[in-house]
Design an enzyme around this catalytic site. Sequence first.
Site, PDB file in Angstrom:
ATOM      1  N   PHE A 128       0.849  -1.198   0.000  1.00 51.27           N
ATOM      2  CA  PHE A 128       0.000   0.000   0.000  1.00 51.27           C
ATOM      3  C   PHE A 128       0.883   1.246   0.000  1.00 51.27           C
ATOM      4  O   PHE A 128       1.858   1.323   0.752  1.00 51.27           O
ATOM      5  CB  PHE A 128      -0.881  -0.030   1.260  1.00 51.27           C
ATOM      6  N   ASP A 197       1.792  -5.189   8.616  1.00 50.27           N
ATOM      7  CA  ASP A 197       0.623  -4.323   8.542  1.00 50.27           C
ATOM      8  C   ASP A 197      -0.602  -5.221   8.369  1.00 50.27           C
ATOM      9  O   ASP A 197      -0.706  -5.968   7.388  1.00 50.27           O
ATOM     10  CB  ASP A 197       0.774  -3.348   7.364  1.00 50.27           C
ATOM     11  N   TYR A 222     -10.923   1.181  10.658  1.00 47.60           N
ATOM     12  CA  TYR A 222     -12.144   1.514   9.895  1.00 47.60           C
ATOM     13  C   TYR A 222     -12.483   0.524   8.784  1.00 47.60           C
ATOM     14  O   TYR A 222     -13.474   0.701   8.086  1.00 47.60           O
ATOM     15  CB  TYR A 222     -12.068   2.939   9.325  1.00 47.60           C
ATOM     16  N   LYS A 223     -11.674  -0.508   8.623  1.00 51.31           N
ATOM     17  CA  LYS A 223     -11.962  -1.498   7.577  1.00 51.31           C
ATOM     18  C   LYS A 223     -12.785  -2.632   8.189  1.00 51.31           C
ATOM     19  O   LYS A 223     -13.945  -2.421   8.534  1.00 51.31           O
ATOM     20  CB  LYS A 223     -10.655  -1.960   6.945  1.00 51.31           C
ATOM     21  N   ARG A 383     -12.396  -4.332  -7.351  1.00 50.57           N
ATOM     22  CA  ARG A 383     -12.073  -4.966  -6.072  1.00 50.57           C
ATOM     23  C   ARG A 383     -13.352  -5.179  -5.270  1.00 50.57           C
ATOM     24  O   ARG A 383     -14.174  -4.271  -5.136  1.00 50.57           O
ATOM     25  CB  ARG A 383     -11.122  -4.028  -5.332  1.00 50.57           C
TER      26      ARG A 383
HETATM   27  C1  LIG Z   1      -5.947   1.212   4.591  1.00 52.12           C
HETATM   28  C2  LIG Z   1      -4.490   1.043   4.750  1.00 52.12           C
HETATM   29  C3  LIG Z   1      -3.726   2.000   5.404  1.00 52.12           C
HETATM   30  C4  LIG Z   1      -4.374   3.259   5.877  1.00 52.12           C
HETATM   31  O1  LIG Z   1      -3.524   4.098   6.582  1.00 52.12           O
HETATM   32  P1  LIG Z   1      -4.114   5.425   7.222  1.00 52.12           P
HETATM   33  O2  LIG Z   1      -2.983   5.962   7.961  1.00 52.12           O
HETATM   34  O3  LIG Z   1      -5.282   5.015   8.068  1.00 52.12           O
HETATM   35  O4  LIG Z   1      -4.602   6.299   6.119  1.00 52.12           O
HETATM   36  C5  LIG Z   1      -2.368   1.764   5.577  1.00 52.12           C
HETATM   37  N1  LIG Z   1      -1.800   0.626   5.116  1.00 52.12           N
HETATM   38  C6  LIG Z   1      -2.507  -0.313   4.464  1.00 52.12           C
HETATM   39  C7  LIG Z   1      -1.857  -1.548   3.976  1.00 52.12           C
HETATM   40  C8  LIG Z   1      -3.877  -0.130   4.247  1.00 52.12           C
HETATM   41  O5  LIG Z   1      -4.573  -1.045   3.587  1.00 52.12           O
END
Ligand SMILES: *Cc1c(COP(=O)(O)O)cnc(C)c1O
Length: 424
Positions: A128, A197, A222-223, A383
């Site tokens: 990401f 992560d 939030y996911k 997705r």
């Molecule tokens: C959604 C996501 C994030 C989000 O990071 P924020 O700091 O909350 O914006 C980070 N890493 C991964 C792999 C994600 O899927």
Amino acid sequence: MTRDDALALDAADPLAPLREQFSLPPGLIYLDGNSLGVLPRATAARVQQAVTQEWGEGLIRSWNGAGWIDLPQRLGDKIARLVGAGPGELVVADSTSVNLYKVLAAALAMVRADAPQRRVILSERSNFPTDLYIAQALAQAQGCELQLAEPEELPALLGASTAVLMLTHVNYRTGRMHDMAALSAAAHAAGALVVWDLAHSAGAVPVALKQDGADFAVGCGYKYLNGGPGAPAFVWVHPQHASRFWQPLAGWMGHAAPFAFTPGYQPAPGIARYLCGTPPVLSMVALDCGLDTVLAAEPLGGMAALRAKSLALTRLFAERVEATCPQLQRVSPREDALRGSQVCFSHPEIAYPVVQALIARGVIGDFRAGDPSHPAGAVDVLRFGFTPLYLRHVDAWDAAEHLREVLASGEWQRPEFNQRHAVT
Ligand SMILES: *Cc1c(COP(=O)(O)O)cnc(C)c1O
């Protein structure tokens, strides 16, 4: 398999009652819980109570009286149950990006204290972007280097110059899941530490951080944890490392005695030192409601039962789409063990308008743009995330049928579906 078979699976599904915990708009098939989880029914009243009673009437007394000050630990203990960590080992704080900065900095400091020649952070090319940006900036500031590779190249690249292996457990685009135990062991054998992560794992797939040899982990509220937009994130550090080294954001909430108001920083023992500033109370109580929706599965078999249903849903959807939409190329792995809780398909031209046409039909998935500089990720993807807490087998069936109709009818060609929005 027929639509009636899908309905029969739902009728026999012991997890089916968990859907009642959510306030889902009628008629909607929501396949984007991997980006923003659905609103739990309990959240609005709980946040209202925190606002009107705890804040409105309790005012500053609520830091003690309503337990606001313990929220990072209390919520952290709930998440620990979902990711194979112990009580007191995990806290809720800040965003995933910020927590990644903290643990990556701590991991680099730990390794390089004994082995300054180790200066490489190794990660996956299609990780990401925020993870790569944070690592890049940190590496630059510390005279280190970020090295990127394809998943299958990672074990061979671990070596005498590697300081940290930093991976996202389930890839946000492809849904491919790494073998946490094998890669953690490979990192350790090479003398490196490993940061995981769990943004697309916590609440989505079983995770066993301690058993699988992780050193550090961060993840998203939030996911799949249904904490609401911008919910705070979490951070875990293996207890054997937690009291070694400071993390760089030495805020007062990570101090050993925040309310002693002494001028010098003394880090708290254990995971508390990974806190920085004041917890966002209203967001925390919303996240608490989201966590309870996942923990409600514990008496029904917990993450193992959720995983079994998630695999059944992604398998059903992917098989239907492959059978009825020959225009689309499957991206997500076929093998259950390699797949997270989402399925992606690619199309070189029309992925975006097809997703928009599906949304207009009440089937919400999302679109992720391809990166032309990246051989394995050059193509645009559609997705679809599957949250077994609130999705039914018939939803997977119907979503695949809508996708078939959107492609067969050509309705994706309508101009309004071809206009790009700011957030995809
Ligand atoms: C959604 C996501 C994030 C989000 O990071 P924020 O700091 O909350 O914006 C980070 N890493 C991964 C792999 C994600 O899927």
